[in-house]
Scaffold this active site. Structure first.
Site, PDB file in Angstrom:
ATOM      1  N   ARG A  65       0.585  -5.909  11.058  1.00  0.00           N
ATOM      2  CA  ARG A  65       0.173  -4.968  12.347  1.00  0.00           C
ATOM      3  C   ARG A  65      -0.008  -5.560  13.746  1.00  0.00           C
ATOM      4  NH1 ARG A  65      -4.194  -0.175  11.239  1.00  0.00           N
ATOM      5  NH2 ARG A  65      -2.561   0.377   9.824  1.00  0.00           N
ATOM      6  N   ARG A  74       0.743  -1.137  -0.005  1.00  0.00           N
ATOM      7  CA  ARG A  74       0.171   0.020   0.150  1.00  0.00           C
ATOM      8  C   ARG A  74       0.859   1.175   0.076  1.00  0.00           C
ATOM      9  NH1 ARG A  74      -5.009  -2.097   4.237  1.00  0.00           N
ATOM     10  NH2 ARG A  74      -5.426  -3.852   3.160  1.00  0.00           N
ATOM     11  N   GLU A  86      -7.001  -0.115  14.616  1.00  0.00           N
ATOM     12  CA  GLU A  86      -7.570  -1.473  13.669  1.00  0.00           C
ATOM     13  C   GLU A  86      -6.695  -2.542  13.424  1.00  0.00           C
ATOM     14  OE1 GLU A  86      -8.533  -2.281   9.183  1.00  0.00           O
ATOM     15  OE2 GLU A  86      -8.651  -0.220   9.743  1.00  0.00           O
TER      16      GLU A  86
END
Length: 423
Positions: A387, A261, A348
């Site tokens: 993450r 990304r 998140e």
């Protein structure tokens, strides 16, 4: 794309969906006008073509005296049909563009608004009371560097900002996490897939990722291909132009892949450590199911995500994402957010989206149902990703600098219950 029959019969529901997303409501009327023009142009073209075929059949039966005039009429009709076919094609293209301008119709219960208008559905687990332990938590980068698990400096030297090396226990911890996710997926009927990370434009467009946020995607112009930001893209394209059998229930795949990304628009946000990076690894659930089963299937994906979070012993909350913060293909999205003690906020770590028939309609994925072909529903959900290491490092750090290993992860790490800092 959305079902035009639904738009014709329920235009106000589509307008309300656009309104709740914060989008231009007039796009619905534009689509309806384009649909009328397309149908009219197609009907006119098909009528002229039928007349052309009829007169062509009459040539062989015509007398010598009649034939010249019939041939002249046939030539005239042929030119007319070509013009009408071109107009029908133009009308079809205008309709297609108008349809693609409308994002998926949201499901009842999705809150209106933007990024900050989510609804918290539940909190699970308790955050540690650091004060009672007499401990000031360190951020994930400090913990990781003390363990010899992460090297940001050399990642930047080799590839630029937001790149990194996972090394030693960091690499092992990520592999353990992803392998546990893969095992859980297989145990629940998912077929494990290692997917392509380069896809063709029709696949990227078909999943809805080439809309407003296309600047997030890496494009390789020399090859006319895209690097995926999630294996959802490759898994959605897996059954493109196919009729699949769902008579025995949903088809479920779990994709293990690297993801890329550009993080465009995130400058200055989460620049420290590995919260927002350009490359990461992920295990992604993907399901093809019948449209009427999609809401129930969505709850299953969310439950499997929460099962993983229980295994890694993280406090988290579940939110119902607001309409304006949904991607174009999602009709509803639930996020699981883990507690981040050093930033005193939730972050998140998973999301799961019900895309209803939006992607399948674009990619022409159907099932045979009650004697007819119809589009299926597609859903996706994160099962583990790089993450997660951020939350693990911060929540499970110990006063002596070691890292506690959740019990469920230990079989994937040779039975170890902690990692010690390097000397």
């Amino acid at each position: 794309m959305i079902d035009i029959r639904f738009v014709r019969e329920n235009p106000e529901a589509v307008r309300e969906s656009q309104r709740r997303r914060g989008n231009d409501v007039s796009t619905v009327d534009t689509l309806l006008v384009a649909d009328d023009a397309r149908r009219s142009a197609l009907q006119t073209f098909e009528s002229a073509r039928a007349s052309q075929k009829e007169i062509s059949r009459s040539i062989g039966k015509a007398s010598a005296e009649e034939r010249p005039s019939i041939l002249a009429k046939a030539k005239e009709l042929s030119e007319q049909v070509k013009e009408l076919e071109a107009k029908a094609s133009e009308a079809e293209a205008a309709y297609d563009e108008a349809n693609r301008a409308i994002q998926n119709i949201i499901i009842d219960g999705v809150p209106a608004g933007g990024e900050d208008d989510y609804v918290v559905l539940r909190h699970v687990g308790e955050a540690r009371d650091w004060a009672s332990e007499g401990l000031e938590p360190k951020d994930h980068l400090d913990v990781a560097e003390a363990l010899g698990a992460l090297d940001m400096g050399r990642g930047t030297k080799v590839s630029g900002s937001r790149f990194y090396y996972l090394k030693g226990v960091g690499a092992r911890l990520e592999l353990a996490l992803l392998t546990m996710a893969a095992d859980q997926a297989e145990a629940n009927g998912f077929t494990l897939m290692v997917t392509p990370t380069l896809v063709n434009p029709d696949i990227m467009a078909g999943t809805g990722f080439l809309g407003a946020h296309s600047d997030e995607i890496y494009y390789l112009p020399a090859d006319d291909q895209y690097l995926v930001g999630t294996s959802e893209v490759a898994l959605a394209g897996y059954h493109k132009d196919e009729i699949i059998d769902l008579s025995e229930g949903p088809r479920r795949y779990a994709g293990w892949s690297s993801c890329y990304r550009r993080e465009a628009g995130s400058y200055g946000k989460d620049t420290r450590g590995i919260i927002r990076v350009h490359q990461f690894n992920k295990v992604e659930m993907f399901s093809y199911c019948r449209p009427e089963d999609s809401v129930e299937e969505h709850q299953r994906l969310l439950a499997w995500e929460e099962e993983m979070l229980h295994k890694v012993e993280l406090p988290y909350r579940v939110i119902n994402t607001a309409a304006g913060d949904l991607g174009s293909s999602a009709a509803q999205k639930f996020d699981c957010e883990a507690w981040l003690p050093t930033q005193n906020r939730y972050m998140e770590v998973t999301s799961t989206s019900n895309c209803t028939t939006y992607q399948a309609r674009r990619l022409n994925i159907r099932e045979r149902f009650e004697g007819e072909n119809r589009n299926v529903a597609t859903l996706n959900g994160t099962l583990a990703t790089t993450r997660w290491l951020v939350a693990l490092l911060e929540n499970h750090q110990q006063a002596d600098g070691s890292l506690y290993i959740p019990e469920a992860l230990r079989p994937y790490l040779g039975g170890r219950d902690h990692f010690d800092p390097i000397a």
